[in-house]
Write a protein that holds these residues in place. Structure first.
Motif, PDB file in Angstrom:
ATOM      1  N   TYR A 188       0.835  -1.214   0.000  1.00 49.26           N
ATOM      2  CA  TYR A 188       0.000   0.000   0.000  1.00 49.26           C
ATOM      3  C   TYR A 188       0.866   1.258   0.000  1.00 49.26           C
ATOM      4  O   TYR A 188       0.588   2.218  -0.735  1.00 49.26           O
ATOM      5  CB  TYR A 188      -0.919  -0.013   1.230  1.00 49.26           C
ATOM      6  CG  TYR A 188      -1.908   1.131   1.283  1.00 49.26           C
ATOM      7  CD1 TYR A 188      -3.202   0.975   0.799  1.00 49.26           C
ATOM      8  CD2 TYR A 188      -1.545   2.370   1.822  1.00 49.26           C
ATOM      9  CE1 TYR A 188      -4.125   2.034   0.855  1.00 49.26           C
ATOM     10  CE2 TYR A 188      -2.440   3.425   1.879  1.00 49.26           C
ATOM     11  CZ  TYR A 188      -3.727   3.250   1.394  1.00 49.26           C
ATOM     12  OH  TYR A 188      -4.623   4.291   1.431  1.00 49.26           O
ATOM     13  N   CYS A 191      -9.975   4.874 -10.798  1.00 49.43           N
ATOM     14  CA  CYS A 191      -9.873   5.263  -9.377  1.00 49.43           C
ATOM     15  C   CYS A 191      -9.247   6.654  -9.259  1.00 49.43           C
ATOM     16  O   CYS A 191      -8.492   7.087 -10.137  1.00 49.43           O
ATOM     17  CB  CYS A 191      -9.012   4.251  -8.617  1.00 49.43           C
ATOM     18  SG  CYS A 191      -9.627   2.554  -8.688  1.00 49.43           S
ATOM     19  N   ALA A 241      -6.688   4.667  -1.769  1.00 45.25           N
ATOM     20  CA  ALA A 241      -7.646   3.797  -1.078  1.00 45.25           C
ATOM     21  C   ALA A 241      -8.530   3.052  -2.087  1.00 45.25           C
ATOM     22  O   ALA A 241      -8.776   1.854  -1.949  1.00 45.25           O
ATOM     23  CB  ALA A 241      -8.504   4.610  -0.115  1.00 45.25           C
ATOM     24  N   GLN A 242      -9.015   3.764  -3.105  1.00 45.93           N
ATOM     25  CA  GLN A 242      -9.847   3.122  -4.123  1.00 45.93           C
ATOM     26  C   GLN A 242      -9.049   2.086  -4.909  1.00 45.93           C
ATOM     27  O   GLN A 242      -9.544   0.994  -5.201  1.00 45.93           O
ATOM     28  CB  GLN A 242     -10.414   4.188  -5.074  1.00 45.93           C
ATOM     29  CG  GLN A 242     -11.445   5.095  -4.448  1.00 45.93           C
ATOM     30  CD  GLN A 242     -11.918   6.180  -5.412  1.00 45.93           C
ATOM     31  OE1 GLN A 242     -11.508   6.237  -6.569  1.00 45.93           O
ATOM     32  NE2 GLN A 242     -12.805   7.060  -4.924  1.00 45.93           N
ATOM     33  N   TRP A 297      -6.415   0.409  -3.875  1.00 44.45           N
ATOM     34  CA  TRP A 297      -6.126  -0.721  -2.994  1.00 44.45           C
ATOM     35  C   TRP A 297      -7.350  -1.618  -2.815  1.00 44.45           C
ATOM     36  O   TRP A 297      -7.234  -2.852  -2.868  1.00 44.45           O
ATOM     37  CB  TRP A 297      -5.629  -0.217  -1.652  1.00 44.45           C
ATOM     38  CG  TRP A 297      -5.197  -1.303  -0.710  1.00 44.45           C
ATOM     39  CD1 TRP A 297      -5.821  -1.723   0.410  1.00 44.45           C
ATOM     40  CD2 TRP A 297      -4.025  -2.122  -0.839  1.00 44.45           C
ATOM     41  NE1 TRP A 297      -5.126  -2.737   1.009  1.00 44.45           N
ATOM     42  CE2 TRP A 297      -4.014  -3.019   0.271  1.00 44.45           C
ATOM     43  CE3 TRP A 297      -2.985  -2.189  -1.763  1.00 44.45           C
ATOM     44  CZ2 TRP A 297      -3.006  -3.952   0.453  1.00 44.45           C
ATOM     45  CZ3 TRP A 297      -1.977  -3.133  -1.575  1.00 44.45           C
ATOM     46  CH2 TRP A 297      -2.002  -3.989  -0.481  1.00 44.45           C
ATOM     47  N   ASP A 298      -8.513  -1.011  -2.641  1.00 41.55           N
ATOM     48  CA  ASP A 298      -9.741  -1.799  -2.466  1.00 41.55           C
ATOM     49  C   ASP A 298     -10.020  -2.646  -3.710  1.00 41.55           C
ATOM     50  O   ASP A 298     -10.412  -3.818  -3.598  1.00 41.55           O
ATOM     51  CB  ASP A 298     -10.940  -0.873  -2.195  1.00 41.55           C
ATOM     52  CG  ASP A 298     -10.909  -0.275  -0.788  1.00 41.55           C
ATOM     53  OD1 ASP A 298     -10.123  -0.781   0.039  1.00 41.55           O
ATOM     54  OD2 ASP A 298     -11.648   0.693  -0.539  1.00 41.55           O
ATOM     55  N   PHE A 299      -9.831  -2.060  -4.877  1.00 38.42           N
ATOM     56  CA  PHE A 299     -10.082  -2.812  -6.119  1.00 38.42           C
ATOM     57  C   PHE A 299      -9.069  -3.941  -6.284  1.00 38.42           C
ATOM     58  O   PHE A 299      -9.423  -5.067  -6.657  1.00 38.42           O
ATOM     59  CB  PHE A 299     -10.043  -1.874  -7.324  1.00 38.42           C
ATOM     60  CG  PHE A 299     -10.369  -2.568  -8.618  1.00 38.42           C
ATOM     61  CD1 PHE A 299     -11.612  -3.154  -8.822  1.00 38.42           C
ATOM     62  CD2 PHE A 299      -9.428  -2.657  -9.635  1.00 38.42           C
ATOM     63  CE1 PHE A 299     -11.915  -3.812 -10.017  1.00 38.42           C
ATOM     64  CE2 PHE A 299      -9.720  -3.303 -10.821  1.00 38.42           C
ATOM     65  CZ  PHE A 299     -10.965  -3.885 -11.016  1.00 38.42           C
ATOM     66  N   GLN A 329      -7.570  -5.588  -3.917  1.00 41.33           N
ATOM     67  CA  GLN A 329      -7.914  -6.654  -2.978  1.00 41.33           C
ATOM     68  C   GLN A 329      -9.114  -7.466  -3.464  1.00 41.33           C
ATOM     69  O   GLN A 329      -9.168  -8.683  -3.283  1.00 41.33           O
ATOM     70  CB  GLN A 329      -8.204  -6.061  -1.591  1.00 41.33           C
ATOM     71  CG  GLN A 329      -7.019  -5.372  -0.943  1.00 41.33           C
ATOM     72  CD  GLN A 329      -5.757  -6.220  -0.965  1.00 41.33           C
ATOM     73  OE1 GLN A 329      -5.732  -7.354  -0.496  1.00 41.33           O
ATOM     74  NE2 GLN A 329      -4.690  -5.675  -1.539  1.00 41.33           N
ATOM     75  N   SER A 330     -10.079  -6.784  -4.093  1.00 43.37           N
ATOM     76  CA  SER A 330     -11.255  -7.517  -4.588  1.00 43.37           C
ATOM     77  C   SER A 330     -10.871  -8.472  -5.713  1.00 43.37           C
ATOM     78  O   SER A 330     -11.397  -9.589  -5.805  1.00 43.37           O
ATOM     79  CB  SER A 330     -12.326  -6.532  -5.074  1.00 43.37           C
ATOM     80  OG  SER A 330     -11.933  -5.880  -6.272  1.00 43.37           O
TER      81      SER A 330
END
Length: 666
Positions: free
Chosen positions: A87, A252, A256-257, A259-261, A263-264
């Motif tokens: 991250y 994005c 944060a956006q 990283w979230d994508f 991880q998904s």
């Protein structure tokens, strides 16, 4: 409608149906109807050979055999990507972009484990497919690319277009291919990427067609010619032209956006029908991409996040032993086959007795396995709570499993050795090392070929390689040995005689002398004769040649067998000298230098060669003995360690100026 018009109509229909089936997974006709139309087209094309078209749907299934691949220069360099791993590093990349681009957006896409490719189209027709190669020059593999059903041969755009992406082998195709290889008694492919690369480089395109490759396209090289201003818009345009573009992507605006994508997608990774080893983060604005530009190797506007190593559990079935060229004994884990990071793993190296003991590995244990760097399988640990009393401690052997000689563990070393120089395993491994790419580079003498020639009785020592020419007629009597291949093998052996002394020294396999040490020795002594007559006192004075290495070198030349080997190689015409490199005096002379970060003016290899020409010793890690650390952009832990140790730091710009000054003075 005449037959020429019918041929053109059938080609358009079949192309349309292929795109529906392969790109959108929405076929509008049955397989039987498709096959019927294909048979009609092939019959008409056979009747009218003057209407031949290499892009016809019929050519996807008709193999053509080439003598080789044409080298082609890319109109624009195909760059590789830099990497980030967490991250914080993604955030650093984003913040660097945001310093230059107001309200920056990023497109996050899958990073495929395949083969980079460029497709060229003119007047609405596919004209050429070129591999990445070295980024500047690739190979024309158009015949093989035509066999991939999802790649359009015709597009509704007459202007010149270049599309770039990745050719890959789907997981299902990979499993089917390896099942076929195993059934036919052939070697299995290590992973889908190797299988895809090997398929694309088949000279017979019918073989490539059987491998069922696919592709995703992610870069519109000349998008600006079409008024396109963003990566997302470029992807949409490619989709409109019926190129296969992955829907798993997202625009994005912040870390944060992103990283979230990531991880998904990571959570879905194992269920995907293709292999990915990370995600690519690109600045969305194409004008801003162009403004930021690239370094010598990588774009500044994009980077690749690499997934962490995947860990799985399996059973340790056994531990087996192999004997290397130096007599080193290596234990290997035999595992119940398990899928790790895209490939099936059934073995892993355990290095030495101490590793087995420290990890408390027992036969029958459930163990944790991962791939170091997503490539090399390794056993991480045993799961002791899964033991049920059937597990057995491993007793390290006291004798060589090949020749039966007593194994020896040298003082200060963790490895055991078979010290019998005539051990068959050592003999074969020493020849394999000698002929390897990093050593004498005799590409016609691969591992299996050397083992086979050893079984035939033609190769029993390194010097025998240079007497194979005396066995030409006998070789031609062996199954699988044709005139062309035998003569090529003998030619490459003859060509290897020109290799410089440093390469020969490495090929001889002197214990403790790796590739770097071999070159240091060659440059210091200049000739094999000078090195043979050296002393311990002289050797230990040479930078990077310590006491143990020096003693090993002297021991090698004291053995009559080795002196005889060198004499025979000299009589056979091998080069025993190293051309002296001109060393320029500079502030780097006799200093240890470490390079870190991304350099813009040089590749890492170029910078290393320049430093060595200025008298520096280039090391890979920072320590108290380091004199300078030269840093580029995105420098990480090495730069931080250098600061903590008080090592002198030098920016790339300062380095460039220093090089210029040194060359002017000399």
């Amino acid at each position: 409608m005449n037959e020429q018009q019918r041929i053109e109509e059938l080609r358009k229909l079949l192309e349309k149906y292929s795109i529906e089936y392969y790109v959108y997974d929405k076929p509008s006709v049955s397989d039987q109807e498709y096959d019927r139309l294909m048979q009609e087209l092939m019959a008409l094309e056979e009747k009218h050979p003057e209407l031949y078209d290499p892009n016809s749907p019929s050519q996807r299934i008709i193999g053509a055999v080439l003598d080789g691949f044409e080298k082609v220069e890319h109109q624009t360099q195909m760059l590789s990507l830099g990497n980030v791993f967490n991250y914080e590093e993604i955030q650093a990349f984003v913040e660097r972009i945001q310093e230059s681009v107001k309200d920056a957006e990023f497109v996050v896409e899958c990073k495929y484990d395949g083969l980079a490719m460029a497709l060229l189209y003119d007047n609405g027709r596919f004209t050429r497919a070129i591999t990445r190669g070295d980024g500047f020059v690739g190979e024309d593999v158009s015949n093989n690319i035509r066999t991939i059903g999802s790649i359009p041969m015709y597009i509704e755009e007459t202007r010149h277009i270049e599309i770039r992406g990745e050719v890959y082998m789907p997981k299902k195709s990979f499993e089917e291919l390896n099942a076929k290889q195993e059934k036919e008694g052939k070697a299995l492919f290590a992973n889908p990427r190797n299988a895809a690369a090997g398929s694309i480089r088949q000279l017979d395109s019918s073989i490539c067609a059987q491998r069922k490759l696919d592709a995703y396209w992610y870069y519109f090289q000349n998008a600006a010619d079409f008024g396109i201003t963003s990566q997302e818009e470029a992807l949409e345009k490619m989709e409109q032209l019926h190129f296969r573009v992955n829907p798993l992507r997202k625009v994005c605006r912040n870390t944060a956006q992103i990283w979230d994508f990531i991880q998904s997608i990571h959570e879905q990774r194992e269920e995907l029908p293709y292999e990915i080893d990370g995600m690519v983060i690109k600045l969305n604005s194409l004008p801003d991409q162009a403004r930021l530009g690239s370094t010598a190797k990588a774009p500044r506007y994009a980077t690749a996040y690499k997934f962490p190593a995947q860990e799985v559990q399996t059973r340790l079935k056994d531990i087996t032993i192999t004997v290397g060229r130096t007599g080193k004994i290596t234990p290997n884990a035999v595992l119940e086959p398990v899928r790790v990071a895209g490939t099936t793993v059934s073995a892993a190296q355990l290095h030495n007795e101490d590793m087995i003991a420290s990890k408390d590995l027992r036969i029958g244990d459930i163990v944790v396995v991962r791939k170091a760097g997503e490539i090399i399988p390794e056993v991480v640990s045993s799961i002791k709570e899964r033991r049920d009393g059937t597990q057995k401690p491993y007793a390290f052997p006291k004798e060589c499993p090949v020749c039966g000689s007593k194994l020896v563990r040298l003082e200060g070393e963790s490895a055991h050795y078979c010290i019998n120089q005539d051990c068959p395993a050592r003999v074969v491994e020493s020849m394999i090392h000698f002929a390897s790419r990093d050593a004498m580079d005799i590409d016609s003498l691969g591992d299996k070929k050397i083992e086979q020639l050893h079984e035939f009785g033609f190769l029993n020592s390194i010097e025998d390689i240079y007497f194979l020419k005396n066995h030409r007629e006998a070789l031609l009597e062996k199954r699988g040995y044709q005139v062309k291949s035998v003569d090529h093998m003998l030619e490459t052996i003859e060509e290897s005689k020109k290799q410089p002394l440093g390469v020969l020294l490495y090929g001889l396999g002197i214990r403790q002398v790796g590739k770097k040490a071999a070159m240091i020795l060659a440059h210091h002594f200049g000739t094999m004769e000078n090195l043979r007559n050296t002393t311990l006192e002289e050797l230990v004075q040479i930078r990077d040649i310590g006491q143990i290495t020096a003693e090993s070198i002297l021991a090698f030349f004291q053995e009559e067998k080795n002196r005889h080997l060198i004499q025979v190689l000299q009589e056979q015409g091998l080069n025993m000298e190293q051309e002296k490199e001109k060393i320029h005096a500079s502030r780097f002379s006799n200093k240890t230098v470490v390079l870190t970060g991304t350099l813009e003016h040089y590749t890492r290899t170029e910078a290393k060669k320049i430093l060595e020409s200025l008298g520096a010793n280039v090391a890979g890690s920072v320590s108290k003995k380091t004199d300078y650390v030269i840093y580029g952009t995105a420098a990480g832990s090495k730069l931080e360690k250098a600061r903590n140790l008080g090592v002198a730091l030098m920016s790339e710009e300062e380095f460039v100026q220093e090089v210029s000054n040194a060359l002017e003075e000399n």
